[in-house]
Design a protein around this motif. Structure first.
Motif, PDB file in Angstrom:
ATOM      1  N   ARG A 172      56.199 -48.018  12.174  1.00 58.05           N
ATOM      2  CA  ARG A 172      57.609 -47.677  12.402  1.00 58.05           C
ATOM      3  C   ARG A 172      57.702 -46.394  13.235  1.00 58.05           C
ATOM      4  N   SER A 173      56.851 -45.432  12.932  1.00 59.23           N
ATOM      5  CA  SER A 173      56.858 -44.173  13.685  1.00 59.23           C
ATOM      6  C   SER A 173      56.348 -44.367  15.104  1.00 59.23           C
ATOM      7  N   ARG A 174      55.358 -45.257  15.300  1.00 53.69           N
ATOM      8  CA  ARG A 174      54.895 -45.551  16.668  1.00 53.69           C
ATOM      9  C   ARG A 174      56.013 -46.189  17.495  1.00 53.69           C
ATOM     10  N   VAL A 175      56.790 -47.074  16.885  1.00 54.56           N
ATOM     11  CA  VAL A 175      57.922 -47.670  17.594  1.00 54.56           C
ATOM     12  C   VAL A 175      58.915 -46.572  17.984  1.00 54.56           C
ATOM     13  N   PHE A 176      59.210 -45.663  17.061  1.00 54.41           N
ATOM     14  CA  PHE A 176      60.164 -44.595  17.335  1.00 54.41           C
ATOM     15  C   PHE A 176      59.673 -43.688  18.464  1.00 54.41           C
ATOM     16  N   TYR A 177      58.477 -43.122  18.316  1.00 55.41           N
ATOM     17  CA  TYR A 177      57.993 -42.154  19.300  1.00 55.41           C
ATOM     18  C   TYR A 177      57.595 -42.809  20.625  1.00 55.41           C
ATOM     19  N   GLY A 178      56.981 -43.989  20.551  1.00 51.23           N
ATOM     20  CA  GLY A 178      56.504 -44.641  21.770  1.00 51.23           C
ATOM     21  C   GLY A 178      57.562 -45.441  22.505  1.00 51.23           C
ATOM     22  N   GLU A 179      58.333 -46.245  21.768  1.00 54.89           N
ATOM     23  CA  GLU A 179      59.304 -47.114  22.428  1.00 54.89           C
ATOM     24  C   GLU A 179      60.685 -46.483  22.534  1.00 54.89           C
ATOM     25  N   GLN A 180      61.184 -45.914  21.447  1.00 55.69           N
ATOM     26  CA  GLN A 180      62.536 -45.359  21.503  1.00 55.69           C
ATOM     27  C   GLN A 180      62.587 -44.033  22.248  1.00 55.69           C
ATOM     28  N   LEU A 181      61.683 -43.092  21.917  1.00 60.98           N
ATOM     29  CA  LEU A 181      61.666 -41.823  22.654  1.00 60.98           C
ATOM     30  C   LEU A 181      60.958 -41.959  23.993  1.00 60.98           C
ATOM     31  N   GLY A 182      60.072 -42.958  24.112  1.00 61.07           N
ATOM     32  CA  GLY A 182      59.381 -43.196  25.372  1.00 61.07           C
ATOM     33  C   GLY A 182      58.250 -42.229  25.660  1.00 61.07           C
ATOM     34  N   LEU A 183      57.642 -41.658  24.598  1.00 59.91           N
ATOM     35  CA  LEU A 183      56.515 -40.755  24.827  1.00 59.91           C
ATOM     36  C   LEU A 183      55.295 -41.560  25.281  1.00 59.91           C
ATOM     37  N   ALA A 184      54.574 -41.039  26.255  1.00 57.71           N
ATOM     38  CA  ALA A 184      53.371 -41.696  26.766  1.00 57.71           C
ATOM     39  C   ALA A 184      52.201 -41.451  25.823  1.00 57.71           C
ATOM     40  N   VAL A 185      51.376 -42.468  25.642  1.00 58.99           N
ATOM     41  CA  VAL A 185      50.202 -42.362  24.774  1.00 58.99           C
ATOM     42  C   VAL A 185      49.082 -41.641  25.515  1.00 58.99           C
ATOM     43  N   SER A 186      48.546 -40.617  24.890  1.00 54.47           N
ATOM     44  CA  SER A 186      47.389 -39.898  25.414  1.00 54.47           C
ATOM     45  C   SER A 186      46.113 -40.637  25.031  1.00 54.47           C
ATOM     46  N   ARG A 187      46.032 -41.027  23.751  1.00 57.10           N
ATOM     47  CA  ARG A 187      44.889 -41.809  23.281  1.00 57.10           C
ATOM     48  C   ARG A 187      45.190 -42.379  21.909  1.00 57.10           C
ATOM     49  N   GLU A 188      44.426 -43.384  21.534  1.00 50.69           N
ATOM     50  CA  GLU A 188      44.486 -43.958  20.192  1.00 50.69           C
ATOM     51  C   GLU A 188      43.077 -43.966  19.637  1.00 50.69           C
ATOM     52  N   PHE A 189      42.983 -43.907  18.323  1.00 50.57           N
ATOM     53  CA  PHE A 189      41.673 -43.947  17.678  1.00 50.57           C
ATOM     54  C   PHE A 189      41.782 -44.724  16.381  1.00 50.57           C
TER      55      PHE A 189
ATOM     56  N   HIS B  98      70.941 -38.213  25.483  1.00 45.87           N
ATOM     57  CA  HIS B  98      71.858 -38.722  24.460  1.00 45.87           C
ATOM     58  C   HIS B  98      72.207 -40.182  24.737  1.00 45.87           C
ATOM     59  N   ASP B  99      72.616 -40.474  25.971  1.00 46.02           N
ATOM     60  CA  ASP B  99      73.021 -41.837  26.322  1.00 46.02           C
ATOM     61  C   ASP B  99      71.846 -42.803  26.218  1.00 46.02           C
ATOM     62  N   GLU B 100      70.690 -42.387  26.714  1.00 45.76           N
ATOM     63  CA  GLU B 100      69.498 -43.252  26.683  1.00 45.76           C
ATOM     64  C   GLU B 100      69.058 -43.545  25.248  1.00 45.76           C
ATOM     65  N   LEU B 101      68.989 -42.518  24.421  1.00 46.05           N
ATOM     66  CA  LEU B 101      68.526 -42.715  23.045  1.00 46.05           C
ATOM     67  C   LEU B 101      69.527 -43.516  22.224  1.00 46.05           C
ATOM     68  N   ARG B 102      70.802 -43.261  22.414  1.00 43.18           N
ATOM     69  CA  ARG B 102      71.826 -44.028  21.696  1.00 43.18           C
ATOM     70  C   ARG B 102      71.737 -45.504  22.069  1.00 43.18           C
ATOM     71  N   ALA B 103      71.488 -45.793  23.362  1.00 40.23           N
ATOM     72  CA  ALA B 103      71.357 -47.181  23.817  1.00 40.23           C
ATOM     73  C   ALA B 103      70.126 -47.853  23.207  1.00 40.23           C
ATOM     74  N   LYS B 104      69.120 -47.062  22.851  1.00 37.48           N
ATOM     75  CA  LYS B 104      67.903 -47.603  22.229  1.00 37.48           C
ATOM     76  C   LYS B 104      67.994 -47.636  20.708  1.00 37.48           C
ATOM     77  N   GLY B 105      69.154 -47.296  20.165  1.00 29.11           N
ATOM     78  CA  GLY B 105      69.360 -47.382  18.730  1.00 29.11           C
ATOM     79  C   GLY B 105      68.929 -46.175  17.929  1.00 29.11           C
TER      80      GLY B 105
END
Length: 136
Positions: A18-35, A85-92
């Protein structure tokens, strides 16, 4: 003196996916790496000049009241708070407070992550002392 070479903020979410969806998809943060592998794998996001790591799982997540009272906030500088604000609200994304120009001159908007961690999105106006220094 401690010579800091790098830094990151670590979060132990109650529900990592759920947090990956929030930070990665809704906020649009780029992934540096996964482990690691599976649903509890770690994910590190680029966060401006730092990183945000989601790893592990909170065994006893704090209550919403405990999160709200916690002294930790994420402070994220954005170029345009109204556009964010507009972008994040549109993403829920739930906006807990829309952009407001504070008495200290910054424009701040507040949201929270899925576990209730407060996030302050901050726009620094061109004439603010954080950007502009007369005589320099």
């Amino acid at each position: 003196m401690v010579h800091v070479l790098s830094s990151r903020t670590l979060l132990r979410p109650a529900d990592p996916e759920r947090s990956r969806v929030f930070y990665g998809e809704q906020l649009g943060l780029a992934v540096s790496r996964e482990f690691g592998t599976g649903p509890d794998r770690g994910t590190v996001y680029f966060l401006g000049g730092g990183h945000l790591e989601l790893s592990g799982r909170a065994e006893n997540p704090p209550t919403p009241a405990e999160r709200a009272a916690a002294p930790v906030r994420l402070w994220l500088q954005v170029a345009d708070a109204a556009a964010a604000h507009d972008e994040l609200r549109a993403k829920g994304v739930e906006i807990t407070r829309p952009p407001v120009k504070e008495p200290w001159g910054l424009i701040e908007m507040w949201i929270a992550d899925p576990d209730g961690i407060p996030i302050v999105l901050v726009e620094v106006p061109a004439d603010h002392p954080m950007r502009y220094r007369p005589g320099i």
